[in-house]
Design a protein around this motif. Structure first.
Motif, PDB file in Angstrom:
ATOM      1  N   ILE A 484       0.829  -1.205   0.000  1.00  0.00           N
ATOM      2  CA  ILE A 484       0.000   0.000   0.000  1.00  0.00           C
ATOM      3  C   ILE A 484       0.864   1.256   0.000  1.00  0.00           C
ATOM      4  CG2 ILE A 484      -0.235   0.265   2.496  1.00  0.00           C
ATOM      5  CD1 ILE A 484      -2.994   0.703  -0.169  1.00  0.00           C
ATOM      6  N   GLY A 485       2.090   1.149   0.477  1.00  0.00           N
ATOM      7  CA  GLY A 485       2.995   2.294   0.437  1.00  0.00           C
ATOM      8  C   GLY A 485       3.328   2.716  -0.975  1.00  0.00           C
ATOM      9  N   TYR A 486       3.406   1.751  -1.886  1.00  0.00           N
ATOM     10  CA  TYR A 486       3.619   2.073  -3.298  1.00  0.00           C
ATOM     11  C   TYR A 486       2.323   2.523  -3.975  1.00  0.00           C
ATOM     12  CZ  TYR A 486       8.489   0.707  -3.998  1.00  0.00           C
ATOM     13  OH  TYR A 486       9.859   0.663  -3.978  1.00  0.00           O
ATOM     14  N   LEU A 487       1.188   1.902  -3.587  1.00  0.00           N
ATOM     15  CA  LEU A 487      -0.079   2.219  -4.243  1.00  0.00           C
ATOM     16  C   LEU A 487      -0.673   3.545  -3.781  1.00  0.00           C
ATOM     17  CD1 LEU A 487      -1.757  -1.317  -4.215  1.00  0.00           C
ATOM     18  CD2 LEU A 487      -0.644  -0.158  -6.141  1.00  0.00           C
ATOM     19  N   LEU A 488      -0.486   3.866  -2.490  1.00  0.00           N
ATOM     20  CA  LEU A 488      -1.045   5.104  -1.937  1.00  0.00           C
ATOM     21  C   LEU A 488       0.026   5.837  -1.123  1.00  0.00           C
ATOM     22  CD1 LEU A 488      -4.632   4.073  -0.724  1.00  0.00           C
ATOM     23  CD2 LEU A 488      -4.069   5.616  -2.612  1.00  0.00           C
ATOM     24  N   PRO A 489       1.081   6.320  -1.752  1.00  0.00           N
ATOM     25  CA  PRO A 489       2.117   7.039  -0.994  1.00  0.00           C
ATOM     26  C   PRO A 489       1.577   8.342  -0.425  1.00  0.00           C
ATOM     27  CG  PRO A 489       2.464   7.286  -3.356  1.00  0.00           C
ATOM     28  CD  PRO A 489       1.366   6.282  -3.192  1.00  0.00           C
ATOM     29  N   GLY A 490       2.032   8.684   0.761  1.00  0.00           N
ATOM     30  CA  GLY A 490       1.620   9.935   1.397  1.00  0.00           C
ATOM     31  C   GLY A 490       0.382   9.836   2.246  1.00  0.00           C
ATOM     32  N   HIS A 491      -0.278   8.665   2.271  1.00  0.00           N
ATOM     33  CA  HIS A 491      -1.529   8.497   3.013  1.00  0.00           C
ATOM     34  C   HIS A 491      -1.269   7.603   4.235  1.00  0.00           C
ATOM     35  CE1 HIS A 491      -2.914   9.822  -0.911  1.00  0.00           C
ATOM     36  NE2 HIS A 491      -4.067  10.162  -0.351  1.00  0.00           N
ATOM     37  N   ALA A 492      -0.991   8.230   5.347  1.00  0.00           N
ATOM     38  CA  ALA A 492      -0.577   7.494   6.539  1.00  0.00           C
ATOM     39  C   ALA A 492      -1.692   6.614   7.101  1.00  0.00           C
ATOM     40  CB  ALA A 492      -0.083   8.468   7.604  1.00  0.00           C
ATOM     41  N   ILE A 493      -2.899   7.149   7.253  1.00  0.00           N
ATOM     42  CA  ILE A 493      -3.997   6.374   7.841  1.00  0.00           C
ATOM     43  C   ILE A 493      -4.393   5.225   6.921  1.00  0.00           C
ATOM     44  CG2 ILE A 493      -6.402   6.447   8.562  1.00  0.00           C
ATOM     45  CD1 ILE A 493      -4.468   7.642  10.561  1.00  0.00           C
ATOM     46  N   ALA A 494      -4.419   5.468   5.618  1.00  0.00           N
ATOM     47  CA  ALA A 494      -4.724   4.382   4.685  1.00  0.00           C
ATOM     48  C   ALA A 494      -3.688   3.276   4.799  1.00  0.00           C
ATOM     49  CB  ALA A 494      -4.766   4.923   3.254  1.00  0.00           C
TER      50      ALA A 494
END
Length: 735
Positions: A484-494
């Motif tokens: 998920i770090g690659y798919l949604l970078p910058g979104h800590a809660i996600a």
């Protein structure tokens, strides 16, 4: 057990169970550890689904859920576990059997007795199981705390409650799909359940035959003696003489020598450090329970990483390692100062301009290498299970009930099985609620929910097989954060939400399966177990979240040093992970973006996928070489997965104890090992747990302290090795 359930037996199964209940040694489990621990008989008339079981089970579930969540947020943590509840609930159960009325009750057509007879073993196990489902606090509670305390994004209570319940219960639903692969087969041992089985059998052992106990101490007496000794002794490492818990004697030769301190200090690599503390020595390895072949794999992996790879990387200054301690979970700047995460965020989201100006994060070589080894261990798990267990999995999928079963499986056929559609409906409900929760309150997109659950489902069987055989559980926290770090970078809660659905659903599924295996060994009716697990999980999740929110709303400065003692150490680590994997993202840590240094550790995925293949082939090609079949790469590579925060001397001491008990005593004192080994582990755990509670509530909760002396130094450097946690290039001036 309710007589209406007993009356539903199929006549064929009833006759078979009647024969099985009187079997002696002529038919038993093919697994030696099971034969010496679990009875091969059953009494289907033994009560279990009783008023006593439900009242005590719910009472202890509520109490333990509150206490464990309360102390989870404190600087000094404590956890009430299985053994403590087992000890406390036993006399209460016997008391209820004496004083409760025996007359029949009738509530809405449900007839039952408040007191169906003596307090039974099965009632006791169900009480313990209701608590054990929830000994660890609900993982998703940390997400709610993060939103309230760190990110200022306060969601309604119902949002947090649904998040907690869906992440906890979805795993339970998933357990139903894999129970035929991980519970029924005899060789899926689940070694940890044998300790629990040994504990309960001993607590309920009455007058034993003269033949069995001739010249030997009874199990109950042995258990009480060891528990008492463990309780008395733990006052030393736990309060009065903590130095004996980490004796770094080699470091004493030259305590101001930085290299010697880093290699031998307890806060370094801990070479030669002696831990006369069961709580430390049993951490992770669980030396009396883990099979010796698995411990050998752990030894090899531990030495390879901790004593070979890490010193090489550190002292060759790989990634500027000498600017940081040799073992640390902290994040640093390039010059070795601590990384201030608040300077790179705007409104709790990564500000790329600030990040580029402040600089990329750095970590010590041990921390970076363990990530690479973790990547390798995960892929090795998948490949190992396919190679070594793939044929069996396919066969069981085709005809799970057509195969020969051991005595325990045949005895369990007396009890009506939980229908698959119960689990299927539960899974459908929890998935639907998960989607609603994450979409309505913007935890993460709908596709991320489904992807996280797919990851959990994909890995649950291979990880479960490894745990069932070796007592070690490879974790999915790294891979879920990575994806998920690659798919949604910058979104800590996600990021942390995705990790929770992908990782904890898997963990919960295997926790429930482990309890089902205990019920399988102890002949607990599956439908009663189902209802007990489900009910306790719902109640504990509600209490966990309510307790956490009560503290968050009433304690000033909670989760900060000013909020002592509520400093939330685990939650702070959770917050750091949300920054590393979520706000910053793996592309800037393990990729090649914005000065990332650690891209090479991603080769761990490839290495882990390849390593099991030649050894599997060699074991097939050379069947006369016995050690080849015991090479277990998932366990070997997972050896260091808990470091940090675990320390190397935990492993070295635990593995030494394992050599004594799992190898020497089993080989040369087999009769003693067969009778007392698992009981010893349960007794030592119980003594430490009870003593820890007494120390905390009687002394530490009143701000009491032990006298300061050489065995309890005022500076809290208990190993007398002050440079063990220092950086090579930043030795304190006094040194």
């Amino acid at each position: 057990m309710d007589k209406t359930v007993v009356d539903t037996y199929d006549e064929k199964f009833e006759a078979e169970a009647s024969v099985g209940a009187h079997l002696g040694e002529e038919e038993d489990s093919p697994i030696e550890e099971v034969r010496v621990t679990v009875s091969n008989t059953d009494d289907p008339s033994m009560p279990c689904n009783t008023f006593r079981m439900w009242s005590l089970g719910l009472l202890f579930t509520a109490a333990v859920s509150f206490v464990n969540q309360f102390f989870y947020l404190r600087q000094t943590q404590i956890s009430i576990g299985y053994s403590v509840v087992a000890l406390i609930s036993l006399p209460i159960g016997h008391l209820m059997a004496r004083v409760l009325p025996t007359r029949q009750m009738n509530i809405l057509g449900w007839k039952f007795s408040l007191n169906p007879g003596p307090f039974s073993l099965k009632e006791h196990i169900l009480i313990g199981t209701m608590v054990s489902c929830n000994t660890s606090t609900a993982y998703a509670v940390d997400i709610v705390i993060l939103q309230h305390v760190y990110y200022g994004d306060k969601q309604p209570f119902i949002a947090g409650l649904l998040l907690v319940l869906t992440t906890q219960i979805t795993g339970f639903a998933l357990a139903g799909a894999i129970r035929r692969f991980l519970v029924r087969p005899a060789h899926m041992v689940w070694p940890g359940t044998l300790v629990t089985a040994s504990l309960f059998r001993s607590l309920h052992a009455h007058a034993q035959s003269e033949e069995e106990d001739a010249g030997r101490m009874s199990r109950m007496k042995y258990f009480m003696i060891v528990t008492t000794g463990s309780f008395i002794y733990y006052w030393l490492p736990g309060l009065l003489f903590p130095t004996i818990g980490m004796i770094s004697w080699i470091c004493w030769i030259a305590p101001n020598n930085i290299v010697l301190s880093q290699l031998t200090g307890s806060n370094g690599l801990g070479i030669g450090t002696i831990a006369l503390d069961w709580a430390a020595a049993s951490y992770y390895v669980n030396p009396l329970v883990t099979p010796w072949f698995a411990q050998v794999n752990i030894i090899i992996g531990f030495i390879l990483v901790t004593y070979i790879m890490v010193p090489w990387a550190y002292y060759t200054n790989l990634w500027n390692s000498k600017n940081y301690p040799i073992l640390s979970a902290s994040l640093f700047r390039e010059d070795g100062t601590l990384y201030n995460k608040t300077l790179i965020l705007t409104d709790n989201v990564l500000d790329e301009a600030k990040y580029l100006a402040y600089g990329p994060i750095r970590m010590d070589s041990f921390f970076a290498l363990t990530y690479g080894v973790g990547f390798a261990g995960l892929m090795a798990t998948v490949v190992h299970v396919i190679l070594y267990h793939g044929t069996e999995m396919v066969a069981r999928w085709k005809s799970a009930r057509a195969e020969n079963e051991d005595i325990h499986s045949r005895l369990m056929r007396v009890y009506p099985e939980v229908p698959d559609w119960w689990y299927l409906i539960l899974f459908g409900i929890t998935v639907a609620l998960s989607l609603v929760t994450c979409i309505v309150w913007d935890f993460m997109p709908w596709w991320a929910v489904l992807l996280a659950l797919v990851i959990a489902m994909f890995f649950v069987l291979p990880v479960g097989i490894v745990q069932a055989v070796t007592n070690q559980q490879p974790g999915l926290n790294i891979v879920t954060e990575y994806v998920i770090g690659y798919l949604l970078p910058g979104h800590a809660i996600a990021n942390v939400t995705f990790k929770t659905y992908g990782y904890i659903v898997n963990v919960q599924a295997l926790t429930f399966v482990s309890d089902l295996k205990l019920g399988h060994y102890m002949k607990i009716p599956p439908r009663v177990m189902f209802m007990a697990q489900l009910t306790s999980t719902f109640i504990s999740g509600l209490i966990n979240l309510s307790t956490a929110m009560w503290l968050v709303n009433t304690r000033p400065n909670i989760c900060t040093p000013k909020g002592y003692p509520f400093t939330c150490r685990n939650t702070n680590t959770f917050y750091s992970a949300s920054i590393i994997w979520g706000a910053i993202g793996p592309a800037r840590v393990f990729g090649s973006k914005d000065g990332a240094l650690y891209s090479k550790v991603q080769w761990g995925f490839v290495v882990g996928a390849l390593l099991p293949i030649p050894f599997w082939y060699a074991a097939k090609k050379f069947p006369n070489i016995p050690w080849l079949k015991y090479v277990h790469w998932p366990v070997l590579l997972a050896a260091t997965s808990n470091m940090p925060p675990a320390l190397p001397y935990f492993y070295s001491n635990g593995l030494f104890i394992g050599f004594i008990f799992a190898f020497l005593l089993r080989r040369y004192r087999y009769n003693w090992w067969a009778r007392y080994n698992y009981l010893t582990s349960a007794a030592l755990d119980s003594g430490v747990a009870v003593c820890g509670l007494v120390i905390f509530f009687a002394i530490q909760s009143w701000d009491g302290t032990a006298p300061t002396w050489i065995g309890n130094p005022a500076d809290s450097v208990f190993d007398h090795c002050p440079l063990g946690g220092s950086a090579y290039n930043k030795i304190p001036a006094a040194a």
